[in-house]
Design a protein around this motif. Structure first.
Motif: not given
Length: 824
Positions: A33-41, A45-51, A71-83
């Motif tokens: 899951i990547a946290k991506v910057e989005t601009i409203v107005g 500046i807000y951040y949304i999550s994209n698979d 945003q100076n970098f992309i934050e990626i969240y990782v989910e393991l298969e074990s849960g």
């Protein structure tokens, strides 16, 4: 931390993350899951999550990063298969708190499954990918707050701190860059001379002022990680540390329970199953607070990150800016917003910055309401320490819903003056400039200042008063009466002010401010402003100002008649304004000493600009402390002039030397030595073909036809020529106020320190309370400075001057445009 470039496939990204995190064979990546910057107005500046599910998603993430704003970098969240899942971002970042170095963060191994992903342009070398870790031998003694187990420590908390659970593996803390938000840019205060005087590098660790006595040896310090069994000297400091922790981890929490013995916080998504919580208690057999429980890590996932943070409240901001307010209480909320953005990476609102500023002022200078109650006690004690000082406090009866309170009095106005300035005014120029300026604290009001000047050209505040806003007639009459009663009973005082209707009426109704006791004249700048308001012509206003500054009465009469002939519409306006009120040439006795404006009072208003934001007692203290410092500095300068053997002020000496050079071409004719009457003629200038000027000089009456000898009170070039021919001492024609002997007497009075204010006893009378009807309303305060043509710099290029939106001309605005008014 790793870098990826365009063209990276989904499988390549998973493989690199797998290697970076060191996952073993039984674990595999189930979801990215990547946290991506989005601009409203425009600016939000807000951040949304994209698979990230395929190669196309990877390219979309890279494209989004290329169009980033903050945003100076992309934050990626990782989910393991074990849960097992984690919501810790790949890049664990820490803010640089209060000017300190980067802060280490302790992270447990089972949750350290994320890394920072930095996107680069195509073709960049992939060998630069590495995880920067600094070893720290001290980390093993901490039980990190990121422990995955629900740690419950209810035993004796006074025992030695236990090491980390052997079953838990920990990683050394990471040292990384501070939080940044928005484009990299230097702060605007670095280029401003005013803000360059502030010590920005000073550490804001004023915890002893904010959270107790500050005895925190071996306890938590700003920037330290949190751990179990951690002790805090007070509940406020413990809450402050938890708020900083939540801000660094980009998590919002809520208080589940808070009393005198317990403090429990939960994640705001606790109802949705997030297990994070913390519990601290205040032990019965000791002081302070101790962290006793710590729940599991956050399992919730932020869908968007706002630009502000719930835990970044006014208390946290107050701790961050308190040193700024100590340097300059007039710091604007806009600068506080910039300061917080640089420290924490969040953009706070103007309202939150203003509330934090008010709290910091209370911490530094006392409570607003208590300040009114303490004012009469402090002034009374000040009078006892500096005998001869005077104050006058007027109050009104206190009513509330038709109920009378005999033990309370409502503040109305206060006047104070120090005996040192009373003695100093005896040796200053016999002029007083009075003006009012607005207060910017919690309660509205107007600060009145009476200012004079010594013979060396240095201003000296004489008396002060605080009155209700509006500058009404009775307040000005009250202030002028106290000035005449307590400051001076000298005759011939010159009072300079603007043309405020209340001042004019108060002077007319007070016999001691009428000739021959005193002479009231107007500020020439305000006269020019009033003229421009009436006739809407900047060029005519400049001509009026030039007429007012003329020293020769003969030349003034000639030029003024030419002005009236060319502008007959102005005749009626000038008939209502006596020439003695605004013309230097009609200052027959030189009572103005050359002062045509109220610039002295305006300068004093600027000196006290920061004090106008303070509670009332603190403001009075500032006037005392500034005067003490000023007297000490001036005394040193005067002693230096005495050691150099000066007879008159350096400014006057330099002017006399300059004018002495002009006497080379003068010819002096003697008419009567007994009556000391002379005629001075300037030689004919053959290069410019200008006819010679002839001036009559009367040494006995101290007059010269040029007018400068009378208005300046020291010899002009014509008088110097006569003194040189007659071998007279020209210093004898300098007014005594310009001599070093007089100037030294201005600052000869001694100040006595107030000392420990705890010795000030509470008065027996009723308590003084503020007038609640003068409380400043909520919202951004409106500017009390009305901008007009007096604030425009007429010497600057016309292209940069303010222009009318109707006719595109300078010197007026659309509301006062003469062309628009004629069409109407």
């Amino acid at each position: 931390m790793m870098k990826i470039k365009r063209g990276t496939t989904y499988n390549e990204l998973k493989e690199r993350i797998y290697q970076k995190l060191g996952l073993h064979g039984s674990q595999c990546i189930h979801r990215l899951i990547a946290k991506v910057e989005t601009i409203v107005g425009k600016d939000n500046i807000y951040y949304i999550s994209n698979d990230i599910c395929d190669d196309e998603d990877v390219e979309c993430v890279i494209d989004a990063f290329a169009n980033r704003r903050a945003q100076n970098f992309i934050e990626i969240y990782v989910e393991l298969e074990s849960g097992e899942s984690s919501s810790i971002p790949m890049h664990i970042r820490s803010a640089r708190y209060f000017g300190q170095e980067d802060t280490p963060v302790a992270v447990s191994a089972p949750l350290q499954v994320l890394s920072q992903v930095t996107l680069t342009d195509e073709g960049e070398d992939e060998e630069n990918e590495n995880l920067h870790i600094e070893e720290d031998d001290e980390y093993e003694r901490f039980i990190p707050l990121g422990d995955n187990s629900d740690t419950d420590v209810e035993g004796d908390f006074d025992r030695d701190m236990s090491p980390v659970n052997p079953g838990t593996t920990t990683m050394p803390p990471l040292r990384v860059d501070p939080i940044r938000s928005g484009p990299e840019s230097e702060s605007f205060w670095n280029e401003s001379p005013h803000y360059c005087q502030i010590n920005w590098a000073q550490c804001d660790d004023d915890m002893e002022m904010l959270y107790g006595d500050g005895d925190n040896q071996g306890g938590w310090q700003l920037g330290d990680p949190l751990y179990l069994y951690q002790e805090f000297p007070s509940k406020a400091e413990m809450q402050h540390a938890v708020k900083l922790y939540c801000m660094k981890s980009h998590r919002t929490t809520k208080v589940a329970k808070s009393d005198d013995h317990r403090f429990v916080m939960q994640c705001r998504n606790h109802a949705d199953g997030c297990p994070w919580y913390m519990r601290a208690i205040s032990p019965k057999n000791g002081n302070g607070w101790v962290v006793r429980k710590w729940g599991q890590e956050h399992t919730c996932l932020n869908q968007s990150l706002a630009r502000d943070h719930r835990q970044l409240d006014s208390d946290v901001i107050c701790a961050a800016i308190i040193s700024m307010l100590r340097e300059d209480p007039a710091i604007k909320p806009v600068l506080i917003q910039e300061r917080i953005q640089r420290l924490y990476g969040y953009n706070i609102t103007y309202k939150k910055a203003w509330k934090a500023k008010m709290k910091a002022i209370v911490k530094l200078f006392g409570d607003w309401e208590e300040s009114y109650a303490f004012l009469p006690n402090w002034l009374t004690y000040m009078m006892q320490c500096n005998v001869g000082s005077i104050f006058r406090l007027d109050t009104d009866e206190c009513f509330d819903e038709h109920r009378f309170y005999s033990d309370k009095r409502v503040f109305r106005r206060v006047f104070w003056i120090f005996h040192q300035t009373i003695d100093a005014f005896k040796y200053c120029k016999p002029i007083l400039q009075v003006d009012g300026t607005h207060l910017y604290g919690k309660y509205k009001g107007t600060l009145l200042i009476a200012t004079s000047q010594d013979g060396d050209g240095k201003l000296l505040p004489i008396a002060f008063a605080i009155i209700p806003p509006g500058e009404k007639y009775d307040d000005w009459w009250w202030f002028l009466c106290l000035l005449r009663d307590h400051v001076t009973q000298r005759q011939g005082i010159c009072l300079i002010s603007d043309r405020h209707a209340s001042i004019i009426r108060a002077v007319q109704d007070h016999r001691t401010w009428q000739p021959p006791y005193a002479y009231h004249v107007y500020c020439l700048r305000h006269v020019g402003s009033n003229f421009n308001t009436r006739f809407r012509d900047v060029q005519l206003k400049k001509a009026v100002m030039k007429l007012g500054y003329m020293s020769s009465k003969i030349m003034f009469d000639i030029k003024f008649q030419e002005f009236i002939d060319a502008n007959p519409q102005c005749v009626t306006w000038f008939e209502r304004l006596a020439k003695e009120k605004w013309c230097k040439s009609y200052d027959a006795e030189g009572r103005r000493f050359g002062h045509m404006t109220t610039n002295l009072a305006e300068c004093m208003n600027k000196v006290l600009r920061g004090a106008r934001n303070l509670p009332i007692t603190a403001l009075v203290k500032v006037t005392c402390s500034r005067l003490v410092e000023y007297f000490v500095t001036r005394r040193v300068e005067i002693n230096k002039n005495i050691a150099e053997g000066r007879i008159v002020a350096k400014k006057v000496e330099d002017e006399l030397q300059r004018m002495d050079q002009l006497t080379v071409t003068y010819r002096v004719r003697i008419y009567d030595r007994d009556l000391q009457l002379f005629e001075v003629e300037d030689a004919y200038n053959q290069s410019t073909h200008v006819a010679s000027d002839i001036m009559r000089v009367d040494l006995i009456n101290r007059k010269c036809q040029c007018g400068r000898f009378t208005t300046r009170r020291y010899p002009c070039s014509h008088v110097l020529a006569v003194c040189k021919m007659e071998k007279l001492n020209h210093y004898s024609y300098v007014d005594p106020v310009f001599t070093i002997q007089y100037i030294s007497q201005v600052y000869a009075a001694h100040w006595y320190p107030i000392g420990n204010e705890l010795l000030i006893q509470q008065g027996e009378g009723p308590t003084v309370i503020p007038n609640v009807t003068l409380t400043r309303t909520k919202g951004k305060p409106k500017s009390t400075r009305i901008q007009n043509e007096m604030d425009w710099v007429e010497s600057q290029p016309a292209s940069s001057q303010q222009r009318c939106r109707s006719c595109n001309q300078t010197g007026h605005n659309m509301r006062t445009c003469p062309t628009r008014l004629r069409r109407a």
